[in-house]
Design an enzyme around this catalytic site. Structure first.
Site, mmCIF file in Angstrom:
data_model
loop_
_atom_site.group_PDB
_atom_site.id
_atom_site.type_symbol
_atom_site.label_atom_id
_atom_site.label_comp_id
_atom_site.label_asym_id
_atom_site.label_seq_id
_atom_site.Cartn_x
_atom_site.Cartn_y
_atom_site.Cartn_z
ATOM 1 N N ARG A 293 32.481 39.812 53.238
ATOM 2 C CA ARG A 293 33.882 39.449 53.376
ATOM 3 C C ARG A 293 34.644 40.044 52.198
ATOM 4 O O ARG A 293 34.595 39.544 51.069
ATOM 5 C CB ARG A 293 34.008 37.923 53.369
ATOM 6 C CG ARG A 293 35.376 37.393 53.767
ATOM 7 C CD ARG A 293 35.483 35.925 53.425
ATOM 8 N NE ARG A 293 35.714 35.737 51.991
ATOM 9 C CZ ARG A 293 35.258 34.716 51.290
ATOM 10 N NH1 ARG A 293 34.505 33.790 51.852
ATOM 11 N NH2 ARG A 293 35.528 34.619 49.992
ATOM 12 N N HIS A 297 38.477 33.963 51.902
ATOM 13 C CA HIS A 297 38.012 33.223 53.081
ATOM 14 C C HIS A 297 39.163 33.036 54.062
ATOM 15 O O HIS A 297 39.046 33.314 55.249
ATOM 16 C CB HIS A 297 37.451 31.876 52.657
ATOM 17 C CG HIS A 297 37.115 30.970 53.800
ATOM 18 N ND1 HIS A 297 36.068 31.211 54.655
ATOM 19 C CD2 HIS A 297 37.713 29.835 54.245
ATOM 20 C CE1 HIS A 297 36.022 30.266 55.576
ATOM 21 N NE2 HIS A 297 37.005 29.424 55.354
ATOM 22 N N TYR A 306 35.389 32.689 42.056
ATOM 23 C CA TYR A 306 33.946 32.450 42.220
ATOM 24 C C TYR A 306 33.107 33.716 42.414
ATOM 25 O O TYR A 306 31.891 33.616 42.555
ATOM 26 C CB TYR A 306 33.702 31.490 43.400
ATOM 27 C CG TYR A 306 34.335 31.902 44.711
ATOM 28 C CD1 TYR A 306 33.738 32.850 45.537
ATOM 29 C CD2 TYR A 306 35.538 31.319 45.128
ATOM 30 C CE1 TYR A 306 34.323 33.212 46.740
ATOM 31 C CE2 TYR A 306 36.130 31.687 46.332
ATOM 32 C CZ TYR A 306 35.519 32.623 47.136
ATOM 33 O OH TYR A 306 36.095 32.987 48.332
#
Length: 400
Positions: A293, A297, A306
């Protein structure tokens, strides 16, 4: 290539399972020895096209793309480019306040276009909320995907018109819907198949495990297509599973295959194989498309909190669109005229999407409060009033 197609047979106990704990009845501290599974940076998987755009042979899956023509290859490239352009426009529209939320597929175009083009018209697709490329392959107008994200409908298309179910926001539940539908297909005696899409995070849901159980026991004609994009929001895959995701299928008694999710040819070939198994009565298959990805998200997420830039840069070198372009150019299957025309078509699609969204009605900001309780509720009334005051504060600023 890594294929684990052995069904569940005689239960076997691993050495680790035999020697996992030590301790005594007298209260000695009990410890557990656990073997950790390191996240592989170069996993073994089915690949037909390298990141450099070179075609590699595969004895098991070459036959499923052996007849592909240069025109069809250009079609796959076109699908990926236009899907990415649509996705970029939707992201921009959300940033401009035209959509409430958007889930980008950036980086996952090959997994979606390859698998989507493997389906037949009479197959049935159950997506999550990120399968914009699969929707494109099924003939769903991209502008129809945006109404729900604008808050003006619950899905802008008739699922039975394209055999493409409405987007599912609840994580993992669509695998149950797909399995039940596939069981019905089998009872009807049809030779079509069903494919269910979900992500690596959804693979941890109980719904998915239940789907695997029912699909295996009833030999349902369903393909479980997991797009492992490495991150379930902020949780990496190694914090969700001790083994590669495709190996989970073995415990339920059906095959699992890991495919290079950035290789559109490999995704096309493996999905064709899995769907043919389903149609011929051989039951379910789990396909793990190992991809990444590239963006957030959703547009409410900040991936810089993160994960590091170096990880993204490493995956940018495996870009699915650039990979196929290199192959097309090296094989003389496409010229600069083709790429220029596609660029023009891409920009036209962006304009059409932008105009369609801005022509949609404004969402009813207060609809969320209307159907919570049949007879109303004091707390809901209080929250409605608070929200109304919040909305009014913006009006005051604009009128100042």
């Amino acid at each position: 290539m890594s294929v684990d197609s052995s069904a569940a047979g005689t239960p076997r106990r691993s050495a680790a399972g035999k020697a996992g704990t030590t301790g005594s009845k007298t209260g000695t501290k009990r410890t557990t020895s656990r073997t950790t599974t390191k996240k592989s940076t170069d996993p073994e998987l089915v690949q037909l096209l390298t990141p450099e755009g070179k075609r590699v042979k595969n004895a098991e899956y070459d036959a499923y793309v052996a007849g592909i023509t240069p025109e069809e290859l250009r079609g796959l490239y076109r699908d990926m480019v236009l899907t990415r352009r649509f996705d970029a426009e939707a992201t921009a529209l959300q940033r401009q306040g035209e959509l409430g939320l958007w889930a980008s597929l950036l980086g996952q175009e090959a997994a979606q276009i390859g698998s989507g083009r493997a389906t037949r018209e009479d197959d049935y697709v159950f997506p999550t909320y990120r399968e914009h490329g699969v929707a494109w392959c099924r003939g769903v107008d991209p502008t129809n995907l945006l109404g729900m994200f604008r808050g003006v409908n619950h899905g802008g298309w008739d699922p039975n018109s394209n055999n493409f179910h409405l987007y599912t926001i609840v994580i993992g539940s669509q695998t149950l819907h797909a399995t039940g539908y596939a069981m019905g297909v089998a009872k009807d005696g049809a030779d079509s198949a069903v494919i269910a899409y979900f992500g690596d995070g959804a693979s941890s849901q109980g719904d998915v495990a239940e789907s695997f159980t029912f699909a295996a026991v009833y030999n349902a004609p369903v393909v479980f297509f997991c797009q492992n994009n490495q991150w379930a929001i902020s949780e990496p895959t190694e914090k969700q599973t001790r083994v590669p995701l495709y190996q989970r299928a073995q415990g339920f008694g059906f095959p699992g295959v890991r495919v290079d999710g950035n290789d559109v040819l490999a995704c096309l070939a493996v999905t064709k194989w899995a769907l043919e198994r389903a149609r011929s009565g051989e039951g379910p298959t789990l396909v793990e498309a190992y991809t990444y990805r590239m963006g957030a998200h959703t547009t409410s997420d900040d991936p810089t909190r993160y994960r590091g830039d170096e990880e993204r840069l490493a995956w940018e070198a495996k870009d699915p669109i650039l990979r196929l372009r290199r192959y097309l150019e090296a094989s003389n299957h496409a010229d600069e005229g083709f790429f220029a025309e596609l660029e023009t078509e891409s920009e036209a699609l962006g304009r059409r999407v932008r105009e369609a969204v801005r022509a949609m009605p404004e969402p009813d900001n207060f609809a969320i409060f209307e159907n919570v309780y049949a007879d109303g509720h004091a707390l809901v009334d209080e929250e409605r009033a608070q929200f109304a005051a919040y909305q009014a504060s913006f009006a005051d600023v604009e009128g100042a």
